[in-house]
Motif scaffolding. Sequence first.
Motif, PDB file in Angstrom:
ATOM      1  N   MET A  91       5.806  23.747   1.162  1.00 59.16           N
ATOM      2  CA  MET A  91       5.869  22.302   1.279  1.00 59.16           C
ATOM      3  C   MET A  91       6.457  21.735  -0.007  1.00 59.16           C
ATOM      4  SD  MET A  91       2.815  19.663   2.251  1.00 59.16           S
ATOM      5  CE  MET A  91       1.708  20.132   0.964  1.00 59.16           C
ATOM      6  N   ALA A  92       7.476  20.910   0.130  1.00 58.18           N
ATOM      7  CA  ALA A  92       8.104  20.306  -1.039  1.00 58.18           C
ATOM      8  C   ALA A  92       7.170  19.278  -1.668  1.00 58.18           C
ATOM      9  CB  ALA A  92       9.405  19.643  -0.633  1.00 58.18           C
ATOM     10  N   ALA A  93       7.229  19.178  -2.985  1.00 58.10           N
ATOM     11  CA  ALA A  93       6.353  18.255  -3.709  1.00 58.10           C
ATOM     12  C   ALA A  93       7.002  16.880  -3.804  1.00 58.10           C
ATOM     13  CB  ALA A  93       6.036  18.806  -5.089  1.00 58.10           C
ATOM     14  N   VAL A  94       7.259  16.257  -2.627  1.00 58.94           N
ATOM     15  CA  VAL A  94       7.872  14.934  -2.576  1.00 58.94           C
ATOM     16  C   VAL A  94       7.033  14.058  -1.659  1.00 58.94           C
ATOM     17  CG1 VAL A  94       9.940  13.640  -1.938  1.00 58.94           C
ATOM     18  CG2 VAL A  94      10.157  15.911  -2.915  1.00 58.94           C
ATOM     19  N   CYS A  95       6.692  12.863  -2.135  1.00 58.92           N
ATOM     20  CA  CYS A  95       5.919  11.913  -1.344  1.00 58.92           C
ATOM     21  C   CYS A  95       6.865  11.160  -0.418  1.00 58.92           C
ATOM     22  CB  CYS A  95       5.180  10.943  -2.258  1.00 58.92           C
ATOM     23  SG  CYS A  95       4.267   9.667  -1.369  1.00 58.92           S
ATOM     24  N   GLN A  96       6.539  11.086   0.875  1.00 55.95           N
ATOM     25  CA  GLN A  96       7.385  10.390   1.833  1.00 55.95           C
ATOM     26  C   GLN A  96       7.244   8.878   1.723  1.00 55.95           C
ATOM     27  OE1 GLN A  96       6.041  12.685   5.390  1.00 55.95           O
ATOM     28  NE2 GLN A  96       8.226  12.776   5.809  1.00 55.95           N
ATOM     29  N   VAL A  97       6.205   8.381   1.081  1.00 54.39           N
ATOM     30  CA  VAL A  97       5.983   6.941   0.970  1.00 54.39           C
ATOM     31  C   VAL A  97       6.568   6.405  -0.326  1.00 54.39           C
ATOM     32  CG1 VAL A  97       4.236   5.126   0.866  1.00 54.39           C
ATOM     33  CG2 VAL A  97       3.919   7.054   2.407  1.00 54.39           C
ATOM     34  N   THR A  98       6.170   6.972  -1.459  1.00 49.17           N
ATOM     35  CA  THR A  98       6.601   6.454  -2.757  1.00 49.17           C
ATOM     36  C   THR A  98       7.835   7.156  -3.301  1.00 49.17           C
ATOM     37  OG1 THR A  98       5.171   7.969  -3.961  1.00 49.17           O
ATOM     38  CG2 THR A  98       4.250   5.821  -3.377  1.00 49.17           C
ATOM     39  N   GLY A  99       8.159   8.337  -2.777  1.00 49.31           N
ATOM     40  CA  GLY A  99       9.300   9.087  -3.284  1.00 49.31           C
ATOM     41  C   GLY A  99       9.000   9.818  -4.577  1.00 49.31           C
ATOM     42  N   ALA A 100       7.721   9.994  -4.910  1.00 48.59           N
ATOM     43  CA  ALA A 100       7.343  10.690  -6.141  1.00 48.59           C
ATOM     44  C   ALA A 100       7.802  12.143  -6.082  1.00 48.59           C
ATOM     45  CB  ALA A 100       5.829  10.630  -6.325  1.00 48.59           C
ATOM     46  N   VAL A 101       8.432  12.598  -7.147  1.00 46.04           N
ATOM     47  CA  VAL A 101       8.936  13.969  -7.261  1.00 46.04           C
ATOM     48  C   VAL A 101       8.350  14.598  -8.522  1.00 46.04           C
ATOM     49  CG1 VAL A 101      11.074  13.566  -5.992  1.00 46.04           C
ATOM     50  CG2 VAL A 101      11.004  13.166  -8.438  1.00 46.04           C
ATOM     51  N   PRO A 102       8.439  15.918  -8.651  1.00 44.66           N
ATOM     52  CA  PRO A 102       7.892  16.553  -9.849  1.00 44.66           C
ATOM     53  C   PRO A 102       8.603  16.098 -11.118  1.00 44.66           C
ATOM     54  CG  PRO A 102       8.311  18.186  -8.164  1.00 44.66           C
ATOM     55  CD  PRO A 102       8.909  16.909  -7.683  1.00 44.66           C
ATOM     56  N   GLY A 103       7.823  16.022 -12.194  1.00 43.96           N
ATOM     57  CA  GLY A 103       8.380  15.768 -13.516  1.00 43.96           C
ATOM     58  C   GLY A 103       8.400  17.073 -14.285  1.00 43.96           C
ATOM     59  N   SER A 143       1.455  11.283  -1.535  1.00 41.65           N
ATOM     60  CA  SER A 143       0.716  11.451  -2.782  1.00 41.65           C
ATOM     61  C   SER A 143      -0.535  10.592  -2.713  1.00 41.65           C
ATOM     62  CB  SER A 143       1.589  11.026  -3.966  1.00 41.65           C
ATOM     63  OG  SER A 143       1.937   9.671  -3.852  1.00 41.65           O
ATOM     64  N   ALA A 144      -1.409  10.737  -3.698  1.00 41.19           N
ATOM     65  CA  ALA A 144      -2.626   9.941  -3.746  1.00 41.19           C
ATOM     66  C   ALA A 144      -2.274   8.457  -3.857  1.00 41.19           C
ATOM     67  CB  ALA A 144      -3.495  10.375  -4.919  1.00 41.19           C
ATOM     68  N   LYS A 145      -1.220   8.124  -4.610  1.00 40.80           N
ATOM     69  CA  LYS A 145      -0.778   6.739  -4.712  1.00 40.80           C
ATOM     70  C   LYS A 145      -0.200   6.265  -3.384  1.00 40.80           C
ATOM     71  CE  LYS A 145       1.927   3.592  -7.500  1.00 40.80           C
ATOM     72  NZ  LYS A 145       2.821   3.433  -8.646  1.00 40.80           N
ATOM     73  N   GLY A 146       0.478   7.152  -2.661  1.00 46.58           N
ATOM     74  CA  GLY A 146       1.015   6.810  -1.347  1.00 46.58           C
ATOM     75  C   GLY A 146      -0.073   6.459  -0.351  1.00 46.58           C
ATOM     76  N   ILE A 147      -1.218   7.139  -0.442  1.00 49.73           N
ATOM     77  CA  ILE A 147      -2.350   6.827   0.425  1.00 49.73           C
ATOM     78  C   ILE A 147      -2.861   5.420   0.131  1.00 49.73           C
ATOM     79  CG2 ILE A 147      -4.743   7.451   0.962  1.00 49.73           C
ATOM     80  CD1 ILE A 147      -3.918  10.376   0.448  1.00 49.73           C
ATOM     81  N   LYS A 148      -2.894   5.048  -1.153  1.00 49.90           N
ATOM     82  CA  LYS A 148      -3.317   3.696  -1.532  1.00 49.90           C
ATOM     83  C   LYS A 148      -2.332   2.651  -1.034  1.00 49.90           C
ATOM     84  CE  LYS A 148      -5.760   5.153  -5.675  1.00 49.90           C
ATOM     85  NZ  LYS A 148      -5.807   5.065  -7.141  1.00 49.90           N
ATOM     86  N   VAL A 149      -1.030   2.974  -1.053  1.00 52.26           N
ATOM     87  CA  VAL A 149      -0.011   2.055  -0.546  1.00 52.26           C
ATOM     88  C   VAL A 149      -0.199   1.842   0.953  1.00 52.26           C
ATOM     89  CG1 VAL A 149       2.475   1.816  -0.114  1.00 52.26           C
ATOM     90  CG2 VAL A 149       1.665   2.538  -2.347  1.00 52.26           C
ATOM     91  N   ILE A 150      -0.493   2.919   1.691  1.00 53.29           N
ATOM     92  CA  ILE A 150      -0.732   2.810   3.128  1.00 53.29           C
ATOM     93  C   ILE A 150      -1.957   1.955   3.391  1.00 53.29           C
ATOM     94  CG2 ILE A 150      -1.387   4.116   5.190  1.00 53.29           C
ATOM     95  CD1 ILE A 150       0.412   6.383   4.131  1.00 53.29           C
ATOM     96  N   ASP A 151      -3.005   2.116   2.598  1.00 59.07           N
ATOM     97  CA  ASP A 151      -4.210   1.300   2.760  1.00 59.07           C
ATOM     98  C   ASP A 151      -3.921  -0.175   2.507  1.00 59.07           C
ATOM     99  OD1 ASP A 151      -5.683   3.529   3.387  1.00 59.07           O
ATOM    100  OD2 ASP A 151      -6.563   3.748   1.378  1.00 59.07           O
ATOM    101  N   ALA A 152      -3.052  -0.471   1.548  1.00 58.42           N
ATOM    102  CA  ALA A 152      -2.770  -1.858   1.191  1.00 58.42           C
ATOM    103  C   ALA A 152      -1.804  -2.516   2.176  1.00 58.42           C
ATOM    104  CB  ALA A 152      -2.195  -1.923  -0.220  1.00 58.42           C
ATOM    105  N   ARG A 153      -0.702  -1.840   2.516  1.00 55.06           N
ATOM    106  CA  ARG A 153       0.340  -2.443   3.349  1.00 55.06           C
ATOM    107  C   ARG A 153       0.148  -2.222   4.833  1.00 55.06           C
ATOM    108  NH1 ARG A 153       5.709  -0.147   0.954  1.00 55.06           N
ATOM    109  NH2 ARG A 153       6.361  -0.697   3.053  1.00 55.06           N
ATOM    110  N   GLY A 154      -0.566  -1.157   5.199  1.00 51.86           N
ATOM    111  CA  GLY A 154      -0.753  -0.825   6.608  1.00 51.86           C
ATOM    112  C   GLY A 154       0.217   0.265   7.031  1.00 51.86           C
ATOM    113  N   ILE A 155      -0.228   1.091   7.951  1.00 50.12           N
ATOM    114  CA  ILE A 155       0.570   2.243   8.360  1.00 50.12           C
ATOM    115  C   ILE A 155       1.816   1.818   9.125  1.00 50.12           C
ATOM    116  CG2 ILE A 155      -0.800   2.655  10.442  1.00 50.12           C
ATOM    117  CD1 ILE A 155       0.843   5.351   8.234  1.00 50.12           C
ATOM    118  N   ASP A 156       1.739   0.726   9.910  1.00 51.34           N
ATOM    119  CA  ASP A 156       2.913   0.279  10.666  1.00 51.34           C
ATOM    120  C   ASP A 156       4.061  -0.109   9.744  1.00 51.34           C
ATOM    121  OD1 ASP A 156       2.125   0.625  13.329  1.00 51.34           O
ATOM    122  OD2 ASP A 156       0.923  -1.210  13.269  1.00 51.34           O
ATOM    123  N   ALA A 157       3.768  -0.879   8.690  1.00 55.27           N
ATOM    124  CA  ALA A 157       4.807  -1.318   7.760  1.00 55.27           C
ATOM    125  C   ALA A 157       5.395  -0.142   6.999  1.00 55.27           C
ATOM    126  CB  ALA A 157       4.230  -2.339   6.784  1.00 55.27           C
TER     127      ALA A 157
END
Length: 78
Positions: free
Chosen positions: A1-13, A52-66
């Motif tokens: 599994m690639a280490a890329v978040c589908q919501v925030t686009g976070a990639v490895p540093g 990512s963990a931040k992406g989960i928070k974004v989904i909680d704030a904006r909603g899964i549909d958006a």
Amino acid sequence: MAAVCQVTGAVPGFGHSISHSHRRNKRRFDPNIQKKRYWVPSLRRSVTLNVSAKGIKVIDARGIDAVVASIIARGEKI
């Protein structure tokens, strides 16, 4: 599994791990990627996202549909 978040686009540093004697070795800082399954009412099905963990928070704030609408608008397949 690639280490890329589908919501925030976070990639490895990349950087160095530095020992006590200050010798440097290359290392990789991976984001906290988790595979999560969400029910999307607008699509009337569930989707599995690598977020990512931040992406989960974004989904909680904006909603899964958006969030799913923005992913689809980017041209990513879910």
